[in-house]
Design a protein around this motif. Structure first.
Motif, PDB file in Angstrom:
ATOM      1  N   ILE B  24      91.355 -65.296 -91.005  1.00 54.50           N
ATOM      2  CA  ILE B  24      91.207 -65.743 -92.547  1.00 54.50           C
ATOM      3  C   ILE B  24      89.963 -66.625 -92.824  1.00 54.50           C
ATOM      4  CG2 ILE B  24      92.482 -67.258 -94.323  1.00 54.50           C
ATOM      5  CD1 ILE B  24      94.969 -66.183 -93.208  1.00 54.50           C
ATOM      6  N   LEU B  25      89.723 -67.523 -91.838  1.00 55.53           N
ATOM      7  CA  LEU B  25      88.621 -68.411 -92.052  1.00 55.53           C
ATOM      8  C   LEU B  25      87.095 -67.453 -92.054  1.00 55.53           C
ATOM      9  CD1 LEU B  25      89.566 -71.688 -90.034  1.00 55.53           C
ATOM     10  CD2 LEU B  25      89.898 -71.108 -92.326  1.00 55.53           C
ATOM     11  N   LYS B  26      87.232 -66.596 -90.939  1.00 60.04           N
ATOM     12  CA  LYS B  26      85.913 -65.905 -91.225  1.00 60.04           C
ATOM     13  C   LYS B  26      85.833 -64.908 -92.474  1.00 60.04           C
ATOM     14  CE  LYS B  26      83.752 -67.370 -87.655  1.00 60.04           C
ATOM     15  NZ  LYS B  26      82.432 -68.241 -87.801  1.00 60.04           N
ATOM     16  N   ILE B  28      87.071 -65.798 -95.329  1.00 60.08           N
ATOM     17  CA  ILE B  28      86.705 -66.763 -96.544  1.00 60.08           C
ATOM     18  C   ILE B  28      85.242 -67.050 -96.511  1.00 60.08           C
ATOM     19  CG2 ILE B  28      86.717 -68.889 -97.453  1.00 60.08           C
ATOM     20  CD1 ILE B  28      89.750 -69.007 -96.615  1.00 60.08           C
ATOM     21  N   ALA B  29      84.756 -66.944 -95.085  1.00 59.54           N
ATOM     22  CA  ALA B  29      83.353 -67.440 -95.053  1.00 59.54           C
ATOM     23  C   ALA B  29      82.267 -66.239 -95.511  1.00 59.54           C
ATOM     24  CB  ALA B  29      82.869 -67.647 -93.719  1.00 59.54           C
ATOM     25  N   ILE B  30      82.771 -64.828 -95.458  1.00 58.90           N
ATOM     26  CA  ILE B  30      81.952 -63.763 -95.836  1.00 58.90           C
ATOM     27  C   ILE B  30      82.797 -62.980 -96.787  1.00 58.90           C
ATOM     28  CG2 ILE B  30      80.762 -61.726 -94.714  1.00 58.90           C
ATOM     29  CD1 ILE B  30      81.368 -62.999 -91.953  1.00 58.90           C
TER      30      ILE B  30
END
Lengths: 204, 304
Positions: B24-26, B28-30
């Protein structure tokens, strides 16, 4: 590699008291920090890693790291015994090469390797890049910065003290590699602020 | 002390949650990029929202208030069973009201009520790859995304125009995110596409069978693909909702008898119920009152 004997019983301490709910609480704050760059995530009171590692960095790693995620530690974090703390509380192994790390913990921003030395992902899989936990001196009262990009309605103002001297140039390079690139979580004691690779950072 | 062992909070084990959380964090980052994840078997079949359920399970906490909708409705099988799943495994509060919810899991609709900053919406996605029907090989579509090679998608939309005179794609209408990734918005009607654009809420997408997670951070540019001479346009309905007279909302066609009778009603059941509770009536609401929208004061006598 032979595991070093646990030097300090304190290393056994300081993990999540309630792993399920502490991890959930920390994750939602970290997720919102990444979704809204410039906002502060309060991560205090959850984890107590060996000093000088900040409680916020300890909470982030206890939330996200495990045996699937090699972690790179800078010299200050290694000296503090962070490798043993991570091994005991998360099962994560430590790697020497920044490029092999899913997470990196840097306690001394002056000694941060160039962002390009960490895993950048590849064009087809840009998610395979390092998330760097970078310790800064303060998340208020420092160098005024303006942030823009996804997650920010127009522009947001933040103040960060203790970023590496050439940070602006390095972050510009990181943005040029998009969609490849590293993501940052700036940590300072109990607080954290995310800079995903899409965030544009301007001085002033 | 509890006598019997129980599920871990929100069903998934902690290692699985960590793996999903990292994805999920990656994501959001891309924004718009599909992050592979090790989707688990869930106690429901693929196609029932296993991707959305896993994303929800990874983010939900004991103080969250969950709303689950299926094609806009809170009371259809998929919504009822997923809501019951989280009531049982996470013991969270649930609601049907969009405004009260902190997490909204949805299949194929976005609520009519605008979302707020404090909300997260989780989409169930069957086919996350917008290029899949044009190019079946994952290895190829990965390269196409990497090279930003989206000409094929424009050819597909152009062929729609050549064949039908207009772009005939009405749901899962492809969007471009922040000028970079072409993304499948999940099979929401194209009516809902503009709601994704710069939404203040965090939008997460989970595809269980296809093992992909992607995301739109708040205030992200989401532009539906189109041509200068054939600009993107949403569906328009000739008549208002038959129950609450709402205009400018997405309507479902409901067959009412075997002689061709039909009415159009709000697809978003919560939106329709709230309007009726506020006194709006339509020709089919059973009160036999006027067929034009009434103000709250005019319908106080309605008993239903």
């Amino acid at each position: 590699m032979v595991a070093a004997p646990m030097q300090d019983a304190a290393l056994l301490d300081g993990g999540f008291a309630d792993p399920v709910f502490d991890a959930q609480a920390a994750f939602v704050r970290i997720m919102n920090a990444f979704a809204r760059p410039g906002t502060i995530a309060e991560l205090g009171g959850l984890a107590r890693p060996p000093r000088p590692v900040s409680p916020a960095a300890g909470a982030a790693l206890a939330t996200l790291a495990d045996y699937d995620t090699p972690v790179w530690l800078d010299a200050a974090a290694r000296q503090a015994g962070m490798a043993d703390w991570l091994a005991f509380h998360t099962g994560a192994g430590v790697v020497d090469v920044p490029d092999a790390a899913r997470f990196a913990l840097c306690c001394d921003p002056a000694a941060l390797p160039a962002l390009g030395q960490f895993a950048q992902g590849i064009d087809a899989y840009p998610d395979r890049s390092t998330t760097i936990l970078l310790t800064v001196d303060a998340l208020d009262g420092g160098l005024p910065l303006r942030l823009a990009g996804p997650g920010i309605e127009a522009e947001t103002r933040v103040e960060v003290a203790g970023l590496p001297a050439d940070f602006a140039a390095q972050w510009h390079e990181n943005a040029r590699r998009f969609p490849r690139g590293v993501d940052l979580l700036l940590v300072c004691e109990d607080r954290a602020m995310a800079l995903p690779r899409t965030t544009r950072v301007m001085e002033g | 002390m509890s006598a019997l062992p129980t599920y871990n909070f929100a069903y998934l084990d902690e290692q699985t949650k960590r793996m999903i959380r990292r994805a999920i964090l990656k994501a959001i980052a891309i924004p718009g990029y599909q992050v592979p994840f090790a989707s688990r078997e869930m106690p429901m079949p693929y196609g029932w929202g296993t991707g959305g359920v896993q994303v929800t399970a990874a983010i939900i906490g004991p103080h969250d208030i969950l709303k689950v909708i299926d094609q806009g409705a809170d009371d259809t099988t998929n919504a009822v069973s997923i809501r019951a799943f989280f009531e049982k495994t996470a013991k969270v509060a649930v609601t049907t009201r969009t405004r009260e919810a902190t997490i909204i899991q949805t299949r194929h609709r976005m609520p009519e009520t605008p979302l707020a900053e404090a909300q997260t919406i989780v989409f169930q996605v069957p086919i996350p790859e917008p290029l899949r029907y044009l190019e079946p090989r994952e290895t190829e579509t990965r390269v196409m995304h990497a090279l930003e090679e989206y000409g094929l998608m424009h050819v597909k939309l152009y062929e729609d125009i050549a064949r039908h005179g207009h772009i005939a794609t009405t749901y899962a209408y492809p969007v471009k995110v922040e000028g970079r990734y072409v993304m499948d918005p999940s099979p929401i009607p194209k009516f809902d596409n503009p709601k994704m654009h710069r939404s203040p809420a965090l939008q997460l997408f989970g595809a269980g069978r296809e093992k992909r997670i992607y995301a739109l951070p708040p205030y992200t540019d989401v532009v539906s693909l189109d041509f200068e001479d054939h600009p993107f346009a949403v569906q328009h309905f000739e008549q208002p909702c038959a129950l609450c007279s709402a205009k400018g909302v997405y309507l479902d066609e409901v067959v009412t008898d075997d002689r061709g009778g039909r009415i159009f009603v709000c697809s978003d059941t919560d939106h329709c119920e709230e309007r009726r509770a506020a006194g709006f009536t339509g020709p089919q609401d059973g009160s036999g009152k006027a067929d034009s929208p009434n103000g709250p004061a005019a319908s106080e006598g309605d008993a239903s």
